[in-house]
Design an enzyme around this catalytic site. Sequence first.
Site, PDB file in Angstrom:
ATOM      1  N   ASN A 119       0.878  -1.173   0.000  1.00 41.06           N
ATOM      2  CA  ASN A 119       0.000   0.000   0.000  1.00 41.06           C
ATOM      3  C   ASN A 119       0.911   1.217   0.000  1.00 41.06           C
ATOM      4  O   ASN A 119       1.483   1.576   1.025  1.00 41.06           O
ATOM      5  CB  ASN A 119      -0.893  -0.028   1.257  1.00 41.06           C
ATOM      6  CG  ASN A 119      -1.719   1.245   1.389  1.00 41.06           C
ATOM      7  OD1 ASN A 119      -1.776   2.047   0.464  1.00 41.06           O
ATOM      8  ND2 ASN A 119      -2.354   1.420   2.542  1.00 41.06           N
ATOM      9  N   LYS A 162       0.171   4.235  -0.312  1.00 46.12           N
ATOM     10  CA  LYS A 162      -0.431   5.449   0.262  1.00 46.12           C
ATOM     11  C   LYS A 162      -0.158   6.627  -0.685  1.00 46.12           C
ATOM     12  O   LYS A 162      -0.136   6.421  -1.894  1.00 46.12           O
ATOM     13  CB  LYS A 162       0.073   5.672   1.694  1.00 46.12           C
ATOM     14  CG  LYS A 162      -0.111   4.396   2.528  1.00 46.12           C
ATOM     15  CD  LYS A 162       0.146   4.560   3.993  1.00 46.12           C
ATOM     16  CE  LYS A 162      -0.058   3.213   4.694  1.00 46.12           C
ATOM     17  NZ  LYS A 162       0.112   3.295   6.139  1.00 46.12           N
ATOM     18  N   HIS A 177      -9.391   1.361   5.070  1.00 47.23           N
ATOM     19  CA  HIS A 177      -8.104   1.515   5.748  1.00 47.23           C
ATOM     20  C   HIS A 177      -8.287   2.447   6.949  1.00 47.23           C
ATOM     21  O   HIS A 177      -9.083   3.384   6.891  1.00 47.23           O
ATOM     22  CB  HIS A 177      -7.062   2.080   4.777  1.00 47.23           C
ATOM     23  CG  HIS A 177      -5.670   2.004   5.327  1.00 47.23           C
ATOM     24  ND1 HIS A 177      -5.186   2.928   6.224  1.00 47.23           N
ATOM     25  CD2 HIS A 177      -4.681   1.099   5.130  1.00 47.23           C
ATOM     26  CE1 HIS A 177      -3.942   2.583   6.545  1.00 47.23           C
ATOM     27  NE2 HIS A 177      -3.615   1.485   5.894  1.00 47.23           N
ATOM     28  N   GLU A 227      -6.588   4.803   7.961  1.00 45.83           N
ATOM     29  CA  GLU A 227      -6.351   6.216   7.653  1.00 45.83           C
ATOM     30  C   GLU A 227      -7.587   6.842   7.009  1.00 45.83           C
ATOM     31  O   GLU A 227      -7.900   8.005   7.226  1.00 45.83           O
ATOM     32  CB  GLU A 227      -5.113   6.347   6.749  1.00 45.83           C
ATOM     33  CG  GLU A 227      -3.839   6.072   7.558  1.00 45.83           C
ATOM     34  CD  GLU A 227      -2.675   5.523   6.761  1.00 45.83           C
ATOM     35  OE1 GLU A 227      -2.695   5.579   5.524  1.00 45.83           O
ATOM     36  OE2 GLU A 227      -1.728   5.013   7.411  1.00 45.83           O
ATOM     37  N   GLU A 232      -4.962  -4.738  10.685  1.00 45.05           N
ATOM     38  CA  GLU A 232      -3.895  -3.759  10.893  1.00 45.05           C
ATOM     39  C   GLU A 232      -4.139  -2.989  12.186  1.00 45.05           C
ATOM     40  O   GLU A 232      -4.919  -2.025  12.197  1.00 45.05           O
ATOM     41  CB  GLU A 232      -3.875  -2.753   9.735  1.00 45.05           C
ATOM     42  CG  GLU A 232      -3.636  -3.361   8.370  1.00 45.05           C
ATOM     43  CD  GLU A 232      -3.095  -2.331   7.393  1.00 45.05           C
ATOM     44  OE1 GLU A 232      -2.034  -2.581   6.838  1.00 45.05           O
ATOM     45  OE2 GLU A 232      -3.724  -1.268   7.202  1.00 45.05           O
ATOM     46  N   GLY A 267       3.120   2.300  10.654  1.00 42.45           N
ATOM     47  CA  GLY A 267       4.091   3.371  10.448  1.00 42.45           C
ATOM     48  C   GLY A 267       4.862   3.749  11.706  1.00 42.45           C
ATOM     49  O   GLY A 267       5.525   4.777  11.750  1.00 42.45           O
ATOM     50  N   SER A 313       3.931  -2.064  10.129  1.00 44.25           N
ATOM     51  CA  SER A 313       5.396  -2.148  10.271  1.00 44.25           C
ATOM     52  C   SER A 313       5.985  -3.497   9.848  1.00 44.25           C
ATOM     53  O   SER A 313       6.965  -3.965  10.434  1.00 44.25           O
ATOM     54  CB  SER A 313       5.826  -1.786  11.701  1.00 44.25           C
ATOM     55  OG  SER A 313       5.455  -0.455  12.000  1.00 44.25           O
TER      56      SER A 313
HETATM   57  P1  13P Z   1       3.377   0.413   7.451  1.00 43.34           P
HETATM   58  O1  13P Z   1       3.802  -0.897   6.853  1.00 43.34           O
HETATM   59  O2  13P Z   1       4.121   1.587   6.906  1.00 43.34           O
HETATM   60  O3  13P Z   1       3.343   0.344   8.949  1.00 43.34           O
HETATM   61  O4  13P Z   1       1.844   0.654   6.980  1.00 43.34           O
HETATM   62  C1  13P Z   1       0.936  -0.358   7.164  1.00 43.34           C
HETATM   63  C2  13P Z   1      -0.300  -0.012   6.436  1.00 43.34           C
HETATM   64  O5  13P Z   1      -1.044   0.856   6.837  1.00 43.34           O
HETATM   65  C3  13P Z   1      -0.584  -0.741   5.192  1.00 43.34           C
HETATM   66  O6  13P Z   1      -1.874  -0.500   4.760  1.00 43.34           O
END
Ligand code: 13P
Length: 252
Positions: free
Chosen positions: A9, A11, A94, A96, A166, A172, A212
């Site tokens: 992903n 982003k 997601h 976010e 997640e 992150g 992560s």
């Molecule tokens: P990270 O791997 O950067 O922690 O992000 C995870 C994520 O949100 C994937 O959708």
Amino acid sequence: MRKPIIAGNWKMNKNRDEALQFIYNVNQNIPSSEFVESVICAQSIVLRDLVKRQGESLRIGAQNMHYLDNGAYTGEVSAPALENIGVKYVIIGHSERRAYYNETDADVNKKAHQAFLYNLTPIICCGESLEVRESGETNAYVKKQVVAALKGITAKLMKEVVIAYEPIWAIGTGRTATSEMANDTIKEIRNVIRGLYNDEVAEAVRIQYGGSVNPKNIDELLSMSDIDGALVGGASLDSESFLALVRAGVKK
Ligand code: 13P
């Protein structure tokens, strides 16, 4: 018996040039889809260019879409438009999107139905905040998200759904859930699916872990019984790192 699925992903990262360079690098070395499913979910603006270069072994996905076919929704992207250019997957719900764009469980459910109408495989996200984890309410919280997201999805379609667990506190932050912790919650999600459908469906659905994940910790995560792959942010941005993650998927 469940084929591992490794999805990047990206982003809001990578312009067209950067994205094309990545796909070029990865396409040379990507393991066969016979052993692992590999997906890159990119910004909408680069999807068409990436899809043109998608092969059997690397599929392209969107990071979001609207639940309606069309209309006055400035800035949104529709499922029929994604299907039309050959996109195969879409991330839905997601954390976010839930946090910054107020997506609700009901929206996530509408989007899941919409994805299937347009031949998109939904990667449906769920996961708790640190506050929920520390209060011991994780299973109840994630169950509520999953039940709501899957409302009305038939058993036949359900086998095609990919779920990404997640935990928000692991995204992150460099703070991965321990493999046991991730596996326990994922097992719980599988049990929820068993309750909603049956054993066959529960055993068929792929459930990824996200938060992560990187080439160093993926082997241990994938060694767990119920973790069928990963949804990866930061570590999917570099082509060598993404390939290392996919290769770990082959070994599962
Ligand atoms: P990270 O791997 O950067 O922690 O992000 C995870 C994520 O949100 C994937 O959708």
